[in-house]
Motif scaffolding. Sequence first.
Motif, PDB file in Angstrom:
ATOM      1  N   GLY A 373       0.819  -1.210   0.000  1.00 19.78           N
ATOM      2  CA  GLY A 373       0.000   0.000   0.000  1.00 19.78           C
ATOM      3  C   GLY A 373       0.849   1.255   0.000  1.00 19.78           C
ATOM      4  O   GLY A 373       0.537   2.244  -0.687  1.00 19.78           O
ATOM      5  N   MET A 374       1.942   1.232   0.770  1.00 17.80           N
ATOM      6  CA  MET A 374       2.859   2.373   0.803  1.00 17.80           C
ATOM      7  C   MET A 374       3.486   2.597  -0.569  1.00 17.80           C
ATOM      8  O   MET A 374       3.596   3.748  -1.037  1.00 17.80           O
ATOM      9  CB  MET A 374       3.951   2.129   1.845  1.00 17.80           C
ATOM     10  N   VAL A 375       3.890   1.527  -1.228  1.00 19.02           N
ATOM     11  CA  VAL A 375       4.476   1.635  -2.568  1.00 19.02           C
ATOM     12  C   VAL A 375       3.471   2.282  -3.523  1.00 19.02           C
ATOM     13  O   VAL A 375       3.816   3.166  -4.309  1.00 19.02           O
ATOM     14  CB  VAL A 375       4.902   0.246  -3.088  1.00 19.02           C
ATOM     15  N   LEU A 376       2.221   1.844  -3.436  1.00 17.59           N
ATOM     16  CA  LEU A 376       1.184   2.398  -4.309  1.00 17.59           C
ATOM     17  C   LEU A 376       0.966   3.883  -4.026  1.00 17.59           C
ATOM     18  O   LEU A 376       0.909   4.706  -4.954  1.00 17.59           O
ATOM     19  CB  LEU A 376      -0.119   1.632  -4.121  1.00 17.59           C
ATOM     20  N   ILE A 377       0.861   4.245  -2.755  1.00 25.29           N
ATOM     21  CA  ILE A 377       0.604   5.639  -2.394  1.00 25.29           C
ATOM     22  C   ILE A 377       1.760   6.539  -2.827  1.00 25.29           C
ATOM     23  O   ILE A 377       1.552   7.603  -3.433  1.00 25.29           O
ATOM     24  CB  ILE A 377       0.351   5.764  -0.883  1.00 25.29           C
ATOM     25  N   THR A 378       3.000   6.123  -2.542  1.00 25.85           N
ATOM     26  CA  THR A 378       4.146   6.961  -2.908  1.00 25.85           C
ATOM     27  C   THR A 378       4.278   7.088  -4.417  1.00 25.85           C
ATOM     28  O   THR A 378       4.705   8.130  -4.928  1.00 25.85           O
ATOM     29  CB  THR A 378       5.455   6.387  -2.329  1.00 25.85           C
ATOM     30  N   THR A 379       3.900   6.044  -5.141  1.00 28.80           N
ATOM     31  CA  THR A 379       3.966   6.096  -6.603  1.00 28.80           C
ATOM     32  C   THR A 379       2.916   7.034  -7.171  1.00 28.80           C
ATOM     33  O   THR A 379       3.175   7.783  -8.120  1.00 28.80           O
ATOM     34  CB  THR A 379       3.794   4.686  -7.194  1.00 28.80           C
ATOM     35  N   LEU A 380       1.726   7.027  -6.570  1.00 29.61           N
ATOM     36  CA  LEU A 380       0.637   7.862  -7.077  1.00 29.61           C
ATOM     37  C   LEU A 380       0.816   9.336  -6.728  1.00 29.61           C
ATOM     38  O   LEU A 380       0.441  10.212  -7.513  1.00 29.61           O
ATOM     39  CB  LEU A 380      -0.707   7.364  -6.521  1.00 29.61           C
ATOM     40  N   VAL A 381       1.381   9.624  -5.545  1.00 31.88           N
ATOM     41  CA  VAL A 381       1.473  11.027  -5.127  1.00 31.88           C
ATOM     42  C   VAL A 381       2.668  11.741  -5.748  1.00 31.88           C
ATOM     43  O   VAL A 381       2.672  12.983  -5.796  1.00 31.88           O
ATOM     44  CB  VAL A 381       1.542  11.156  -3.583  1.00 31.88           C
ATOM     45  N   THR A 382       3.651  11.000  -6.224  1.00 30.86           N
ATOM     46  CA  THR A 382       4.863  11.642  -6.735  1.00 30.86           C
ATOM     47  C   THR A 382       4.605  12.543  -7.942  1.00 30.86           C
ATOM     48  O   THR A 382       5.060  13.705  -7.946  1.00 30.86           O
ATOM     49  CB  THR A 382       5.937  10.591  -7.055  1.00 30.86           C
ATOM     50  N   PRO A 383       3.901  12.090  -9.004  1.00 26.90           N
ATOM     51  CA  PRO A 383       3.710  12.977 -10.163  1.00 26.90           C
ATOM     52  C   PRO A 383       3.022  14.299  -9.833  1.00 26.90           C
ATOM     53  O   PRO A 383       3.547  15.367 -10.208  1.00 26.90           O
ATOM     54  CB  PRO A 383       2.885  12.111 -11.133  1.00 26.90           C
TER      55      PRO A 383
END
Length: 407
Positions: A373-383
């Motif tokens: 879940g952390m990987v998904l959140i950090t990936t989505l918020v970066t752009p």
Amino acid sequence: MTPFLQLAFVLVIILFMAKVAGYLSTRLGQPSVLGELLIGLILGPSLIDLTHLGFITDTHLQEVVLEMGEIGVLLLMFLAGLELNISDLTKNSRVSAYAGILGVLVPVGLGWLIGSLMDMPSSHALFLGLTLGATSVSISAQTLIELKMLRSRVGLGLLGAAVFDDVLVILLLSGFLALASGHGGAADILTVFLRMLLFLGLSVAFGLYLLPRIVRKISRMPISFGVVTLSIVILFTYGLAAELIGEMAAITGTFIAGLMFGRTSAKNEVESGIRALSYSFFVPIFFVTIGLNVDLHNIELDIIGLLLLISAVGILGKIIGAGIGARIGRFSWRESLQLGIGMVSRGEVGLIVAQVGLTNQYITPQIFSAVVGMVLITTLVTPPMLRASFNSPKKTTPLEPSQEKTP
């Protein structure tokens, strides 16, 4: 339908929806990659589960699509390297080193602290920290390309920091596994480090001295798209060598391959050929497959608190660690913030580290779900965070007129 027709159907849906979602994302003022990531989440097992629909009988279909996505990220990082100049990267080596090293140590330390406060065994707490230390800059690189800022000081510092990040995470992971297993120690860590140096030495030597001669010879031969084919062979070879010789991520190898090809006389021909192949087919598949890898149903309600905690630490740890490193390297506060945000995404690298921990029982299935879940959140918020950090009258100026094109 035959397995091939099932694959064709899935690819039609993925490519069409990726481009539609990317277009809608840009219309909303966000990078196109954000839309592609979100549509991947919708098409994945969290909602539609595209590769497991009722009429999909090929049990290997999802694996094939995911492997196509892996080709996409290799091509993307090759293009990122192709756009840059080695001399520009060396000018930013100081900030890259500080940002890369502190961008690992700070989140690793914070993750270990969280695990310790949760009364985890020391080895489990440390491994939780390691899962927060990884970085995947493919998402940030694509965002910077769209913003035409890949060749800015921030872009160069970010890509250089990613190399230091990769090296340090692999060394820490290798050292942890060696010490935790009780069958290794300093000698194993030294061996890993020497293998990295061997790969870097061989790849740079080949790229500087042999590659230009091979390119000139191939370009004079009557072979259709010979140089473009050669570039594909070389980038895959560098990716393989990074994994097998240097024990580094394949994307680091293909990034270096791009840097080497950028010095040759065939740079423009290779760039046009690889760019068309990448952005029309493989790169959209890669961004969508990130969502296909995630099943939100596996994230149980009782770990939501942990998920939010490690996500916050994962985001702040990278911004603070890499940002302070960039500041020590004499970046402005704004540039330091931008670089720190660019290091936030964990992407496929974070998933790989977490899978190693789950396989070796250094993290529990519940912790693994929280890390996913952390990987998904950090990936989505970066752009969107990265775009917002550049959306100001005071932008980071490219070192030279940018030639990046929005895909």
